[in-house]
Design a protein around this motif. Sequence first.
Motif, PDB file in Angstrom:
ATOM      1  N   ILE A 180       0.865  -1.359  -0.100  1.00  0.00           N
ATOM      2  CA  ILE A 180       0.123  -0.001   0.043  1.00  0.00           C
ATOM      3  C   ILE A 180       0.858   1.197  -0.024  1.00  0.00           C
ATOM      4  N   SER A 181       0.287   2.527  -0.784  1.00  0.00           N
ATOM      5  CA  SER A 181       1.266   3.690  -0.608  1.00  0.00           C
ATOM      6  C   SER A 181       0.089   4.597  -0.613  1.00  0.00           C
ATOM      7  N   LEU A 211       4.750   2.578  -9.422  1.00  0.00           N
ATOM      8  CA  LEU A 211       3.562   3.358  -8.695  1.00  0.00           C
ATOM      9  C   LEU A 211       3.101   4.366  -9.287  1.00  0.00           C
ATOM     10  N   PRO A 212       1.838   4.560  -9.425  1.00  0.00           N
ATOM     11  CA  PRO A 212       1.583   6.233 -10.060  1.00  0.00           C
ATOM     12  C   PRO A 212       2.017   7.386  -9.401  1.00  0.00           C
ATOM     13  N   TYR A 261      11.890   7.336 -13.271  1.00  0.00           N
ATOM     14  CA  TYR A 261      10.612   8.103 -13.638  1.00  0.00           C
ATOM     15  C   TYR A 261      10.037   7.596 -15.018  1.00  0.00           C
ATOM     16  N   GLY A 262       8.679   7.193 -14.831  1.00  0.00           N
ATOM     17  CA  GLY A 262       8.068   6.941 -16.425  1.00  0.00           C
ATOM     18  C   GLY A 262       7.344   8.209 -16.581  1.00  0.00           C
ATOM     19  N   VAL A 304       5.906  13.386 -15.410  1.00  0.00           N
ATOM     20  CA  VAL A 304       5.994  12.209 -14.581  1.00  0.00           C
ATOM     21  C   VAL A 304       4.656  11.573 -14.276  1.00  0.00           C
ATOM     22  N   GLU A 305       4.644  10.183 -14.902  1.00  0.00           N
ATOM     23  CA  GLU A 305       3.331   9.370 -15.016  1.00  0.00           C
ATOM     24  C   GLU A 305       3.436   8.364 -13.769  1.00  0.00           C
ATOM     25  N   LYS A 306       4.712   7.891 -13.600  1.00  0.00           N
ATOM     26  CA  LYS A 306       4.932   6.722 -12.566  1.00  0.00           C
ATOM     27  C   LYS A 306       6.162   6.758 -12.127  1.00  0.00           C
TER      28      LYS A 306
END
Length: 178
Positions: free
Chosen positions: A91-92, A120-121, A151-152, A159-161
């Motif tokens: 969980i985050s 992670l989003p 970073y995605g 930054v998306e993810k």
Amino acid sequence: FANLRLLFAYMMCMPGKKLIFQGGEIGQWNEWDSKRELEWFLLKFPYHSGLQRCVRELNHFYRHMKALWADDFSFQGFEWLDFNDDRNSVISYLRKVPNSPEALLVIHNFTPSYFEHYELPARYIQRIEELINTDDISFGGSGKVNMPVRYGYSLDGCVEKLILSLPPLATVVYKVFW
């Protein structure tokens, strides 16, 4: 001991007041007894002394990070990032100070698995910096090295993810830069 470090970090990072009972911070084997002193001899053992260091560090961390206590009783101080990862038991969430850029990203890995490339989003997060990791060797952890965060990006360059490594049975807390 990894589960206990994870439990203490979970308690410190979630909203609400905190309570550690006598002897819990050293991993005391026996139930607390008012007629005896705590089992201080346990601190001779590395796992017990590591747990004590972890709890001490978590207490200092809690005290100095306003995002963990400033808005404990409203929705503005807490935001889920991902609570649906039941396959990995991770969980985050964000702990925030309302009307302030101060925020912490908290990630709990409730499994003994090491996730080397966990996605992670990002939700507008530009960069993160690790502040605490309960799997640290000084706490008696496995010392799984956290790879540099990658970073995605989306097509428009935002930054998306986040792509990061998650140590087993651990909590990792990052400072968030928007």
